[in-house]
Design an enzyme around this catalytic site. Structure first.
Site, PDB file in Angstrom:
ATOM      1  N   ASP A 131       0.835  -1.206   0.000  1.00 53.15           N
ATOM      2  CA  ASP A 131       0.000   0.000   0.000  1.00 53.15           C
ATOM      3  C   ASP A 131       0.872   1.258   0.000  1.00 53.15           C
ATOM      4  O   ASP A 131       0.672   2.175  -0.802  1.00 53.15           O
ATOM      5  CB  ASP A 131      -0.919  -0.022   1.226  1.00 53.15           C
ATOM      6  CG  ASP A 131      -1.733   1.247   1.379  1.00 53.15           C
ATOM      7  OD1 ASP A 131      -2.733   1.393   0.653  1.00 53.15           O
ATOM      8  OD2 ASP A 131      -1.357   2.096   2.207  1.00 53.15           O
ATOM      9  N   LYS A 143       1.596   4.409  -2.990  1.00 55.39           N
ATOM     10  CA  LYS A 143       1.539   5.846  -2.705  1.00 55.39           C
ATOM     11  C   LYS A 143       2.852   6.549  -3.060  1.00 55.39           C
ATOM     12  O   LYS A 143       2.833   7.652  -3.605  1.00 55.39           O
ATOM     13  CB  LYS A 143       1.174   6.056  -1.235  1.00 55.39           C
ATOM     14  CG  LYS A 143      -0.280   5.631  -0.962  1.00 55.39           C
ATOM     15  CD  LYS A 143      -0.558   5.451   0.512  1.00 55.39           C
ATOM     16  CE  LYS A 143      -2.008   5.076   0.779  1.00 55.39           C
ATOM     17  NZ  LYS A 143      -2.217   4.658   2.189  1.00 55.39           N
TER      18      LYS A 143
END
Lengths: 394, 394
Positions: B196, B200
């Site tokens: 995750d 980003k």
């Protein structure tokens, strides 16, 4: 090709020009247009400047040149900046300013003019220097109801307080050091007495709550009476003393802007903001809380914010509606400081009767006692015969 | 009147609708236009919703309605989100998304489409949830050369590490607690293994350095092997262990994006970012350093960012040039992780020969020694027969 002018070649103005030429290539890519500085306005001569051919002493040359579509105002002070900016906006030239005094006194008028002439009046640099605060507040967070803002908005006082906390300097010693390092003026009143932070919280309050807040309407207490003893005791109780500029909305619909030294819990990120750095904590219904941190002053940090605004002027000629507030005829929408509610730090003689207050913590020393008392209004807290009385940030 | 559609009525999508109606009046003031939600796309039925009449299961109803000028995509996953967004942009409808997987895989394509069709593809919500990061990076800081970004971009892992630091929980105990509280999925790999955070930092790297960075090109190490022993020792040495997603430009012109657990000095504000909060530290030439802090996930924080983008779509129909990057055919512009330079924390047997390294600090315990060694490349540091090897954030 978009051409802009820079008014004032002092610390900030010269920084804008230098930073622009340093990063011209990437700036033009971001702006989606070629850009250049056409004029620099200053009454002084700069014969050795690499931009010597751009200098003018006549504002009208800039005003009447239709090629100039944006202006960076870095002169400071209300006049002649106000007159110059007004005239630029009336000609449809967008303006970016770092001038907090001007925005705090005349922001409503200049924003209205920008709207009437379909251009923009930007002032990101006027609060928090390099830190993006203004644009995030009205743009990124536009979906929220913002309920409170609290920040360290003056670097000089934060430097002084940091030296008092970390190195046990007295206020006078820390101020002398700040002056020696160039962080504080010879006459340090604007910083130390909270006037600078006051202007900044006026700008934030106006933007967030929609009505012009004037500095004269804001309770402003500086750090000149903060003693090393209280800084030390606060530290033992788990708090750092910081000069906090804050505003919140009260249940009666009025707003409560204020500048005062406050105790900030070591649990809060703001308590760890040290030296000349600034930080701004924003509370709102959707996002909960957000903190912005960075350099609140200085040549290139301030120039960075001005330049960001100038670049935004180039592509976006339509007025940014979200960055706007109404004029205010009176300050009846601002609550009395007596209604300021907070927990408080109180230092008083050991034998002072504190039975009317709910004591949460206490330290005794040398015939004095320092208390943390539960939330009461400033009016209630002032009834204590206190040697020191400081609010505690939520 | 500007009408928009919301794709997906899960956690984030329903948050967007709720927050919009809660603050409709102030949102319309900021947008400079009346606004309404015209459609909500979801395959499920919501008969009891106050917005039941707005639901549709047919995307084409939205696509073919010219009254819909903006779309909030909150479905997640690459497909069908990619196809839907592509079709919207081709019709000139601006799109705001919270879908980091999609932006990390297809951002370049969607940004190009938006430019071709004179509309916008916004993704503030895809990094740092509620925290304004994307817009400040390309807008407020547009005058600067950004040199490095480092952040805590995953709340779940930060919660786990905070519990290990503050409450001496083991990784497994802290993960179980995070799962119990709903912060971690039953299959926690996307968070715990760093995937995750990787997405980003891909988005940030692409935006800052101008070329699409794919997750597969980024060295990604999770926190699953971080031991309580190292967390404790790091603390004694003055550091907090945090999962850091970072990118910087190397002198050879290549960029170095990476996700790995790192030691962060207690002097740094990032070390005090606890629980599920995120923070992002940006370095650049003009502003020096800026930190953004807030909630990186959750219903309303994420909805706040999506809604900010939707509001921006309403008034600004011209493509925002500064928010853009090129496609990349290969990853030759990304440096090898072996060239990652840093100080390092090393735990090894006490008798390990460390003479090739410059030792800055050392703690010995139970036949093991933990060192802080001066800057060397990852390739150099890996030569040590280490039981633990963690980079130290500058």
């Amino acid at each position: 090709m978009s051409k802009f002018a820079v008014l004032g070649h002092g610390v900030v103005g010269s920084g804008v020009v230098e930073l622009f030429y340093k990063n011209k290539e990437s700036i033009e890519k971001k702006a989606g247009s070629e850009m250049d500085v056409k004029y620099i306005l200053d009454l002084r001569d700069f014969p050795d400047s690499p931009y010597a051919d751009k200098f003018t002493k006549d504002f009208n040359v800039i005003l009447n040149d239709d090629e100039v579509t944006a202006v960076a105002e870095c002169m400071g002070g209300v006049e002649p900046a106000f007159t110059f900016i007004r005239q630029c906006l009336e000609k449809g030239k967008s303006v970016a300013t770092s001038n907090k005094e001007l925005v705090a006194e005349k922001g409503d008028i200049l924003l209205r003019l920008a709207k009437e002439h379909n251009c923009n009046f930007f002032f990101e640099a006027s609060v928090g220097g390099a830190i993006p605060i203004i644009r995030p507040l009205h743009k990124c967070l536009a979906g929220n109801k913002i309920t409170a803002v609290a920040g360290i908005l003056n670097g000089t006082t934060n430097f002084i307080l940091t030296k008092m906390i970390d190195e046990k300097m007295s206020f006078d010693e820390a101020l002398a050091l700040a002056q020696k390092l160039g962080y504080a003026e010879r006459n340090p009143d604007a910083d130390v007495k909270g006037f600078d932070a006051c202007r900044k919280i006026c700008i934030i309050s106006s933007l967030v709550f929609g009505k012009h807040v004037y500095p004269k309407s804001v309770y402003t207490q500086g750090i000149e009476n903060v003693s090393l003893k209280d800084v030390d005791t606060a530290n033992s109780l788990g708090y750092a003393v910081k000069l906090i500029a804050s505003v919140k909305e009260h249940e009666n619909g009025k707003i409560m802007p204020a500048v005062m030294p406050m105790l900030v819990s070591h649990e809060s990120l703001i308590s760890h903001v040290n030296d000349v750095f600034n930080a701004c904590l924003v509370n709102g219904d959707g996002f909960d809380k957000i903190l912005f941190y960075g350099r609140g002053a200085g040549k290139f940090p301030t120039a960075s914010a001005v330049l960001g605004d100038v670049i935004d002027c180039v592509k976006h000629k339509i007025t940014v509606f979200s960055q706007s507030w109404e004029s205010s005829d009176d300050d009846s929408f601002i609550d009395s400081i007596d209604n300021f509610k907070s927990k408080w730090y109180v230092r008083t003689d050991s034998d002072t009767d504190m039975s009317a207050y709910n004591i949460e913590d206490k330290i005794e020393c040398d015939g004095e006692a320092s208390y943390i008392i539960s939330e009461v209004t400033f009016a209630e807290a002032k009834k204590i015969n206190a040697k020191a009385l400081l609010a505690i940030l939520d």
